[in-house]
Design an enzyme around this catalytic site. Structure first.
Site, PDB file in Angstrom:
ATOM      1  N   LYS A  81       3.567  -2.001   1.399  1.00 49.64           N
ATOM      2  CA  LYS A  81       3.697  -0.549   1.293  1.00 49.64           C
ATOM      3  C   LYS A  81       4.555  -0.191   0.087  1.00 49.64           C
ATOM      4  CE  LYS A  81       5.183   3.594   3.806  1.00 49.64           C
ATOM      5  NZ  LYS A  81       5.729   4.161   5.060  1.00 49.64           N
ATOM      6  N   SER A 156       3.646   8.115   6.540  1.00 45.97           N
ATOM      7  CA  SER A 156       3.567   7.715   5.149  1.00 45.97           C
ATOM      8  C   SER A 156       2.910   6.352   4.934  1.00 45.97           C
ATOM      9  CB  SER A 156       4.957   7.720   4.520  1.00 45.97           C
ATOM     10  OG  SER A 156       5.808   6.756   5.143  1.00 45.97           O
ATOM     11  N   SER A 180       5.859   7.370  10.637  1.00 43.74           N
ATOM     12  CA  SER A 180       5.044   6.820   9.555  1.00 43.74           C
ATOM     13  C   SER A 180       4.352   5.511   9.890  1.00 43.74           C
ATOM     14  CB  SER A 180       5.896   6.643   8.298  1.00 43.74           C
ATOM     15  OG  SER A 180       6.291   7.898   7.789  1.00 43.74           O
TER      16      SER A 180
END
Length: 474
Positions: A81, A156, A180
């Protein structure tokens, strides 16, 4: 053997270690799929050179031939990520401010993932600095939902979740401050796990005050998620609040007959939901009943508006502190999205007394939830208040006719586990009549990460939703 990219991460690992598949074959299959599918979803960014990656995979094969395995992830392609640093790869944080930042170090979880044998192929997309549960930014653009590319993939960790659903990676890391790891799991019909605070250590400039965000695993199965958590988790002295290593093996799965399940739902009509979400999530409770669990509605008594105001204050405080230097530079500030500036400017106006009072409310909430666990073994909530929405929106402005007064109010359902530092597994709950996924959060007692993963695995074994692939997922 079935298609390489359709194998679970653990099955893929077994095939590699049994020499039924070479690491090079695996890498080629995933890179071919990324070339074909990623343009439709924009989940993988900063992808490394194909020939270099195939060379690294060949090296991994040579190590196995020599009898050396670095761990269960040996030879698996992995995309980090884009909020975690990976040495030698751009770490953009979804922000033009960091477009050219290439760290010369790994974050702790990335160190561990490499050490377990994974080959880092690139990054997964994220919103600017991780703000907002909708993955879009001005550097890489928006990540699209594999089940309907006109819809959001959430965030996210939207890039990570969309990559998993699209079979572009076998397993994925993510992070979670405001859902997220949970919202995108629900939006993309995969598994996300928010560990207990401190479970996965991380680097940071400030090491003691930021007790809301965590790193954690995502996967296509609960067992894959538990396996990745076993790599990520464990004490590191660079993170003074990190927890000791624990056993996250799922077997033998307990018999959950008689387990007490509390349904929090919409907190006695406090939260608005898009039509169909709450009903679909509530139907998933039948799975727990089928396991022999005792399921009932929780009698809600905490004033949830207090928790929201506490959340806002603490988030303002932490974002303002973390982004202070960039905001102070007018050239960098010009690149910040309005939501970031709003967080910072609100944070800069806070007094120490206001922050302390917000922490007091958070403490009240923790004590309240602990009292609930005297009655219940697990608590259940939806993982989002809406179905995946139009990818061109910045955020939903209203739910069920109720205006959302901030860019993240539509995700208020996720702040409870965050504010109490609790482990929560995001699991699929089914699809609406448009084919859009929804999910639930299975929330456990403080630090009961293994128990949450075990009940999530039992739930998974009695459902078929994870087997429903996107149109191009086969």
């Amino acid at each position: 053997m079935t298609d390489i990219t359709s194998l679970s991460a653990l099955d893929l690992s077994a095939a590699i270690h049994d020499r039924k598949l070479s690491c090079r074959e695996v890498m080629a299959a995933y890179l071919d799929r990324i070339a074909s599918i990623n343009p439709k979803v924009n989940a993988i960014v900063s992808l490394r050179d194909r020939d270099v990656l195939l060379g690294e995979a060949a090296t991994a094969d040579a190590e196995l031939e020599a009898g050396r395995s670095r761990g269960w992830m040996h030879g698996l392609p992995h995309a980090v990520k884009d909020l975690s640093e990976a040495k030698g790869l751009p770490c953009v944080f979804g922000s033009p401010i960091y477009r050219d930042f290439v760290p010369d170090f790994d974050d702790i979880q990335v160190e561990r993932i490499r050490a377990a044998g994974a080959i880092i192929i690139g990054k997964t997309n994220t919103p600017e600095m991780g703000l907002g549960s909708h993955t879009y930014n001005s550097v890489f653009g928006a990540t699209r939902n594999p089940y309907d590319p006109t819809k959001s993939a959430g965030g996210s960790s939207g890039g990570a979740a969309a990559a998993l659903a699209s079979r572009l990676v076998p397993v994925a890391d993510g992070s979670d401050m405001m859902g997220s790891l949970r919202n995108p799991a629900g939006f993309n019909n995969v598994v996300g796990f928010r560990p207990s605070f401190g479970r996965v250590p991380a680097l940071g400039n400030e090491l003691f005050l930021g007790q809301l965000a965590v790193n954690g695993p995502m996967g296509r199965t609960v067992r894959d998620v538990a396996a990745l958590l076993s790599v990520q988790a464990g004490y590191d002295e660079r993170d003074p609040l990190s927890l000791p290593a624990e056993d996250f093996s799922l077997d033998p799965l307990p018999d959950f007959a008689g387990a007490r399940i509390g349904w929090l739902g919409d907190y006695k009509s406090y939260l608005p939901f898009e039509d169909g979400v709450l009903e679909l999530c509530r139907q998933s409770l039948a799975v727990f009943s089928g396991m022999g669990c005792h399921v009932e509605d929780v009698t809600q008594s905490f004033e949830m508006g207090r928790l929201w105001e506490s959340w806002r204050t603490l988030r303002h405080f932490l974002v303002a502190g973390g982004q202070k230097a960039d905001y102070a530079d007018p050239e960098k500030r010009a690149f910040m999205k309005p939501e970031m500036i709003w967080e910072i400017e609100n944070g800069q106006r806070l007094s120490a007394a206001e922050v302390h009072a917000a922490s007091g409310v958070r403490s009240d909430w923790y004590r309240y939830v602990c009292d609930l666990f005297a009655t219940y073994d697990f608590l259940i909530l939806p993982s989002a208040q809406v179905f995946p929405f139009d990818v061109t929106l910045d955020w939903p402005k209203a739910i069920a006719g109720r205006a959302m007064d901030t860019y993240h109010r539509w995700m208020e359902v996720v702040i409870g586990p965050t504010m109490a530092g609790l482990p929560a597994a995001a699991m699929p709950a089914g699809f609406d009549d448009r084919g859009l996924p929804a999910g639930i959060q299975i929330i456990g007692r403080p630090r009961a990460d293994r128990a949450v993963l075990q009940v999530a695995a039992a739930y998974e074994s009695r459902t078929t939703w994870l087997g429903r692939l996107p149109a191009f997922g086969g």
